[in-house]
Every structure is written in C-alpha cells, then in structure tokens.
Design a protein around this motif. Structure first.
Motif, PDB file in Angstrom:
ATOM      1  N   ALA A   1     -27.296  10.941  30.698  1.00 42.76           N
ATOM      2  CA  ALA A   1     -26.178  11.425  31.281  1.00 42.76           C
ATOM      3  C   ALA A   1     -25.419  10.572  32.026  1.00 42.76           C
ATOM      4  O   ALA A   1     -26.166   9.972  32.773  1.00 42.76           O
ATOM      5  N   VAL A   2     -23.941  10.306  31.784  1.00 43.20           N
ATOM      6  CA  VAL A   2     -23.330   9.191  32.357  1.00 43.20           C
ATOM      7  C   VAL A   2     -22.707   9.792  33.913  1.00 43.20           C
ATOM      8  O   VAL A   2     -22.089   8.948  34.603  1.00 43.20           O
ATOM      9  N   PHE A   3     -22.762  11.053  34.218  1.00 43.96           N
ATOM     10  CA  PHE A   3     -22.253  11.750  35.519  1.00 43.96           C
ATOM     11  C   PHE A   3     -23.003  12.862  35.482  1.00 43.96           C
ATOM     12  O   PHE A   3     -23.434  13.541  34.588  1.00 43.96           O
ATOM     13  N   LYS A   4     -23.151  13.313  36.837  1.00 45.97           N
ATOM     14  CA  LYS A   4     -23.696  14.892  37.119  1.00 45.97           C
ATOM     15  C   LYS A   4     -23.001  15.794  36.824  1.00 45.97           C
ATOM     16  O   LYS A   4     -21.457  15.613  36.764  1.00 45.97           O
ATOM     17  N   GLY A   5     -23.630  16.810  36.475  1.00 47.36           N
ATOM     18  CA  GLY A   5     -22.848  18.064  36.045  1.00 47.36           C
ATOM     19  C   GLY A   5     -23.771  18.963  35.540  1.00 47.36           C
ATOM     20  O   GLY A   5     -25.118  19.159  36.110  1.00 47.36           O
ATOM     21  N   GLU A   6     -23.419  19.968  34.546  1.00 48.12           N
ATOM     22  CA  GLU A   6     -24.006  21.242  34.099  1.00 48.12           C
ATOM     23  C   GLU A   6     -24.249  21.372  32.644  1.00 48.12           C
ATOM     24  O   GLU A   6     -22.878  20.978  31.956  1.00 48.12           O
ATOM     25  N   VAL A   7     -25.294  21.575  31.992  1.00 50.19           N
ATOM     26  CA  VAL A   7     -25.377  21.568  30.479  1.00 50.19           C
ATOM     27  C   VAL A   7     -24.179  22.783  30.031  1.00 50.19           C
ATOM     28  O   VAL A   7     -24.759  23.822  30.318  1.00 50.19           O
ATOM     29  N   LEU A   8     -23.274  22.433  29.384  1.00 48.64           N
ATOM     30  CA  LEU A   8     -22.584  23.646  28.727  1.00 48.64           C
ATOM     31  C   LEU A   8     -23.089  24.094  27.587  1.00 48.64           C
ATOM     32  O   LEU A   8     -22.839  25.336  27.273  1.00 48.64           O
ATOM     33  N   ALA A   9     -23.632  23.324  26.830  1.00 43.75           N
ATOM     34  CA  ALA A   9     -24.015  23.928  25.340  1.00 43.75           C
ATOM     35  C   ALA A   9     -24.994  22.663  24.715  1.00 43.75           C
ATOM     36  O   ALA A   9     -24.905  21.625  25.023  1.00 43.75           O
ATOM     37  N   VAL A  10     -26.091  23.388  24.060  1.00 42.92           N
ATOM     38  CA  VAL A  10     -26.819  22.578  23.137  1.00 42.92           C
ATOM     39  C   VAL A  10     -26.279  22.857  21.793  1.00 42.92           C
ATOM     40  O   VAL A  10     -27.002  23.952  21.302  1.00 42.92           O
ATOM     41  N   ALA A  11     -25.553  22.068  21.134  1.00 46.21           N
ATOM     42  CA  ALA A  11     -25.120  22.623  19.531  1.00 46.21           C
ATOM     43  C   ALA A  11     -26.011  22.273  18.727  1.00 46.21           C
ATOM     44  O   ALA A  11     -26.362  20.968  18.776  1.00 46.21           O
ATOM     45  N   GLY A  12     -26.180  22.879  17.251  1.00 49.18           N
ATOM     46  CA  GLY A  12     -26.891  22.251  16.529  1.00 49.18           C
ATOM     47  C   GLY A  12     -26.447  23.080  15.112  1.00 49.18           C
ATOM     48  O   GLY A  12     -26.626  24.273  15.142  1.00 49.18           O
ATOM     49  N   GLN A  13     -25.756  22.458  14.199  1.00 48.46           N
ATOM     50  CA  GLN A  13     -25.702  23.046  12.954  1.00 48.46           C
ATOM     51  C   GLN A  13     -26.843  22.717  11.863  1.00 48.46           C
ATOM     52  O   GLN A  13     -27.674  22.102  12.276  1.00 48.46           O
ATOM     53  N   LYS A  14     -26.537  23.545  10.824  1.00 44.59           N
ATOM     54  CA  LYS A  14     -27.478  23.523   9.954  1.00 44.59           C
ATOM     55  C   LYS A  14     -27.917  22.355   9.348  1.00 44.59           C
ATOM     56  O   LYS A  14     -28.827  21.872   8.924  1.00 44.59           O
ATOM     57  N   TYR A  15     -26.998  21.581   9.125  1.00 44.72           N
ATOM     58  CA  TYR A  15     -27.013  20.144   8.357  1.00 44.72           C
ATOM     59  C   TYR A  15     -26.617  18.979   9.527  1.00 44.72           C
ATOM     60  O   TYR A  15     -26.275  18.118   8.970  1.00 44.72           O
ATOM     61  N   SER A  16     -26.580  19.381  10.727  1.00 44.27           N
ATOM     62  CA  SER A  16     -26.326  18.118  11.438  1.00 44.27           C
ATOM     63  C   SER A  16     -27.409  18.181  12.671  1.00 44.27           C
ATOM     64  O   SER A  16     -27.991  19.043  12.873  1.00 44.27           O
ATOM     65  N   ASN A  17     -27.668  17.036  13.287  1.00 43.98           N
ATOM     66  CA  ASN A  17     -28.704  17.022  14.502  1.00 43.98           C
ATOM     67  C   ASN A  17     -28.037  17.407  15.711  1.00 43.98           C
ATOM     68  O   ASN A  17     -26.597  17.582  15.732  1.00 43.98           O
ATOM     69  N   PRO A  18     -28.697  17.804  16.817  1.00 43.18           N
ATOM     70  CA  PRO A  18     -28.207  18.455  18.085  1.00 43.18           C
ATOM     71  C   PRO A  18     -27.282  17.639  18.550  1.00 43.18           C
ATOM     72  O   PRO A  18     -27.134  16.183  18.586  1.00 43.18           O
ATOM     73  N   THR A  19     -26.381  18.030  19.511  1.00 47.42           N
ATOM     74  CA  THR A  19     -25.258  17.732  20.325  1.00 47.42           C
ATOM     75  C   THR A  19     -25.557  18.304  21.677  1.00 47.42           C
ATOM     76  O   THR A  19     -25.479  19.729  21.772  1.00 47.42           O
ATOM     77  N   VAL A  20     -25.573  17.619  22.508  1.00 42.64           N
ATOM     78  CA  VAL A  20     -25.520  18.084  24.122  1.00 42.64           C
ATOM     79  C   VAL A  20     -24.089  17.921  24.734  1.00 42.64           C
ATOM     80  O   VAL A  20     -23.595  16.967  24.779  1.00 42.64           O
ATOM     81  N   LEU A  21     -23.600  19.109  25.381  1.00 42.53           N
ATOM     82  CA  LEU A  21     -22.267  18.818  26.040  1.00 42.53           C
ATOM     83  C   LEU A  21     -22.583  19.125  27.572  1.00 42.53           C
ATOM     84  O   LEU A  21     -23.409  20.230  27.925  1.00 42.53           O
ATOM     85  N   ILE A  22     -21.941  18.233  28.324  1.00 44.75           N
ATOM     86  CA  ILE A  22     -22.319  18.374  29.866  1.00 44.75           C
ATOM     87  C   ILE A  22     -20.829  18.681  30.428  1.00 44.75           C
ATOM     88  O   ILE A  22     -20.001  17.799  30.108  1.00 44.75           O
ATOM     89  N   GLN A  23     -20.850  19.403  31.214  1.00 46.80           N
ATOM     90  CA  GLN A  23     -19.813  19.810  32.069  1.00 46.80           C
ATOM     91  C   GLN A  23     -19.647  19.142  33.293  1.00 46.80           C
ATOM     92  O   GLN A  23     -20.636  19.224  34.151  1.00 46.80           O
ATOM     93  N   HIS A  24     -18.464  18.347  33.592  1.00 43.49           N
ATOM     94  CA  HIS A  24     -18.307  17.871  34.842  1.00 43.49           C
ATOM     95  C   HIS A  24     -16.675  18.309  35.664  1.00 43.49           C
ATOM     96  O   HIS A  24     -15.761  17.773  35.469  1.00 43.49           O
ATOM     97  N   GLY A  25     -16.652  19.415  36.074  1.00 37.20           N
ATOM     98  CA  GLY A  25     -15.386  20.122  36.420  1.00 37.20           C
ATOM     99  C   GLY A  25     -14.895  20.505  35.215  1.00 37.20           C
ATOM    100  O   GLY A  25     -15.207  21.430  34.222  1.00 37.20           O
ATOM    101  N   ASN A  26     -13.533  19.842  34.962  1.00 36.84           N
ATOM    102  CA  ASN A  26     -12.700  20.367  33.590  1.00 36.84           C
ATOM    103  C   ASN A  26     -12.986  19.136  32.765  1.00 36.84           C
ATOM    104  O   ASN A  26     -12.273  18.968  31.784  1.00 36.84           O
ATOM    105  N   TYR A  27     -13.960  18.407  32.857  1.00 42.39           N
ATOM    106  CA  TYR A  27     -14.248  17.255  31.869  1.00 42.39           C
ATOM    107  C   TYR A  27     -15.590  17.355  31.156  1.00 42.39           C
ATOM    108  O   TYR A  27     -16.516  17.973  31.828  1.00 42.39           O
TER     109      TYR A  27
END
Length: 405
Positions: free
Chosen positions: A322-348
């Motif tokens: 993680a490039v900065f502190k925050g909270e995990v907003l979601a762990v996304a994964g579609q049927k034909y793609s590898n997982p994506t992690v979204l981390i929230q840093h305020g409104n970023y």
C-alpha cells in the motif's frame, strides 16, 4: 581609481560565478536524467530480458523491446545534450583563457613599468623633497594622499594579477576535466548507439513476423484492452457505490459526485495530498511499461491503448505494498480477471490490479508499505501490476504522485 578597480574585480568574479553556477546546475540536471535512464535500463534487463528460458509471446517481446528502445533513445539524447553543453563550456573557457592571458600580459607590462618608475623615485629623500616643495599645507596634504593612493594602487594591481593568474589556472584545470568528461560521454554514447542498433534490428525482425498475420495480433490487443476496460468499469462502479453510501450515511444528496468525509477522513485525505510526489512505489522493484493516458499500440498504430493508471513490470512473486495508510474499500474480482484491491484514503482511492494472492479484506485498516498481496505472473512469464489513483471517481496520473515514477 581604487574603487573602480575593486568594482571591476568584484564584477568579474560575480559574472564568472553566475555563469559557472548556471552551467553546473544544467550539468547536474542532465546527469541526474542520465543516471535515471541507465538505472531504468538495468531494471529492464533484469525484469524483462533476463529469463531466456521462458518463451514470451511475440506481442510481449515487441512491447518490451519498444519500451527498451525508447529508454535507450532518451539516454542517447540526454548524453548528447551533456556533451553539447560541455562543448559550449569548453569553448567559453577557451575564450575566457585567451582573454585572461591578454589581460595578464597588459597588467604585467603596466605593473612592470610602474615598479621601474617607483624604484627610480623610491628614496625617502625624494618623497620628502616632493612634499617640502609644496606651495602650502593643503598642497602638501594632497601630495601625501597621492603617495598613499599610488602605493595602494600598486598593491591592488599586484592583487589583481594574482587573482587573474589563479583564475587562469582554475580554468585550465576545468578545461582538462571537461575534455575528459566529454570524451567519456562520447565513448559511452557510441556503445549505447551500437546497443540501440541491435535492438532496433531485433524489433524490425519481430515486426516483420507479425505483419504476416497483422489482423490476428491486432485482435488479441483489442481483446486485452476490452478486458482492461471491463475492470475499469467495475472499479468505477465500486467507487460510485461507495460515494453514494457515504453521502447517504451523512444525510446528503445522492447526486453528489464526491465522498462525504468524516473529520478523520478529511485529515487522511489532506495528508495524502501533502505527500504528492513522495508516495512510495507499490512494488519494491519495477519499471513503468505502460504510462497513464491514451497511447498507440507498438504492434498496430491504429489500435489505441487506454490506461486509467500505469502498468508496472516487476519480478515474479513480487509483493504489493500500500502506498499510503487507509482502509480497504473493496476486493474486486471478475470471472475472467485477477483480483483488484481498492484502498480508500479519504476521498482518494488507490487501485492494485492483477493480483494472484490477496492478504487483506474489505474494511481492513492499512498502514503505509503494508503488504496486501502478490502480483500475478501470466503464461508468458510477464509479471505486471496495474496501479491507479482516483480522486473520488476521477482517475489521476500516478506519475505525479509516486516518487520518481
């Protein structure tokens, strides 16, 4: 006379200093770029060209070579700029050395004449007679002042000769160093150009093999772009849902396009912005293979590559941080793609795509540089992390946020 000489000497030293500092600043900036490109080439060789056992697809090979060629051309250009700047510095120094030599010749001649004249009238008796022959006290005082000024002028002339001689010696030393630096840069550039020629020939050979079935390769690139676009749409949907939920919780309008932030979230966002340009890389080792924005495919110029973030080539089994502190907003994964992690840093939001393993879950509190997963390696041996930054739902160019990206 004394004030005039002092002013000329000061002005001469000041102008020389300004010119030297300006040239030095340019050289330092160019040298920093040259070192950056050299480092990038080394990383490219390690991350993209070191494993000969794994057979890459022709598309991957051309993409890698295309990037390497562009970096090598940048290196050649900046090295040429350095050599040209050194040439200008050498010419300026040679002109200044010639000018100084002429000035020294004139000064030494004047000083020699002045010493001879001074020697002929140096006796105390001559000076006393010069003073005693005055018509009145005022004239005697003026003559005394003249004797003092003449002595000071002699000293200043001697000091000026000494200063100019020292400057001449320094310029000669600089000139030798500059010529050595230029010779070294020219030799390096010759070697770099030979490497570039080999890479361009390899690039042309691979492109010739692709032209036999151009439509098939273009179709593969378009399909890959479609998969990336689908992931982008999913990320955008998740962020918009989070914005909607934050505004609903705060009792605000559901039409708002930005997050409704708590005081704590506002502080995190403020700190995130204050670290712009200083954020760490999301992987320990990596090179940006695909930059932010729309660009032409190196395989088929008619095919456009749209990138909402950057794609970073890294080593196999590379851990994602993680490039900065925050909270995990979601762990996304579609049927034909590898997982994506979204981390929230305020409104970023920071997005980490194409993971093989995920170490975190939604709602986890994250600290800067915490490992959140591993990058996926495909069948071609390519280990590529997709990384993006969003302000609310609007994508940002990560190069402006990550240190020296």
């Amino acid at each position: 006379m004394r004030n005039k000489l002092t002013y000329i000497l000061f002005l001469f030293l000041l102008l020389s200093s300004f010119y030297s500092e300006a040239q030095s600043a340019k050289q330092k900036a160019l040298e920093a770029k040259r070192v950056k490109y050299q480092k990038e080439l080394k990383q490219l060789n390690v991350l993209l060209f070191s494993n000969k056992k794994e057979e890459k697809s022709v598309i991957s090979l051309i993409e890698d070579l295309n990037y390497k060629v562009s970096v090598r051309r940048n290196l050649i250009k900046v090295t040429n700029d350095q050599a040209n700047l050194l040439t200008r510095e050498i010419n300026a120094n040679q002109n200044e050395i010639s000018s100084l030599r002429e000035q020294l010749t004139t000064l030494k001649k004047q000083y020699s004449e002045m010493l001879v004249k001074s020697y002929k009238s140096k006796s105390e008796q001559s000076r006393v007679m010069f003073l005693l022959s005055s018509n009145d006290f005022k004239q005697a005082y003026k003559r005394l002042q003249y004797i003092k000024q003449y002595a000071n002028y002699q000293k200043e002339q001697g000091d000026l000769i000494k200063t100019k001689t020292q400057k001449l010696q320094e310029l000669n030393t600089d000139l030798l160093r500059q010529k050595e630096d230029k010779d070294r840069l020219v030799a390096e550039n010759r070697k770099t150009k030979r490497e570039l020629e080999k890479e361009v020939n390899e690039q042309e050979r691979l492109m010739a093999s692709i032209r036999k079935d151009q439509s098939s390769y273009a179709s593969k690139i378009k399909k890959k772009q479609q998969e990336i676009d689908a992931i982008d749409r999913e990320i955008n949907r998740l962020i918009r849902e989070a914005i909607l939920a934050s505004n609903k919780k705060a009792g605000k309008s559901s039409s708002s396009k930005g997050f409704a932030l708590t005081p704590e979230a506002k502080l995190i966002a403020k700190n995130f912005v204050s670290n712009k340009g200083k954020l760490p890389w999301p992987v320990e080792k990596g090179v940006v293979k695909v930059r932010y924005g729309t660009q032409q495919s190196p395989i088929d110029p008619t095919v456009k590559i749209n990138s909402n973030g950057v794609r970073i080539a890294t080593e196999k089994n590379s851990r994602v941080r993680a490039v900065f502190k925050g909270e995990v907003l979601a762990v996304a994964g579609q049927k034909y793609s590898n997982p994506t992690v979204l981390i929230q840093h305020g409104n970023y939001i920071t997005a980490y795509r194409n993971l093989s393993k995920v170490y975190v879950k939604k709602g986890d509190k994250i600290v800067t540089n915490q490992e959140i997963g591993e990058v996926f390696t495909n069948s071609d041996g390519e280990t590529m992390l997709g990384f993006g930054i969003f302000k609310d739902s609007k994508p940002q160019n990560p190069a402006g946020w990550i240190y020296k990206m």
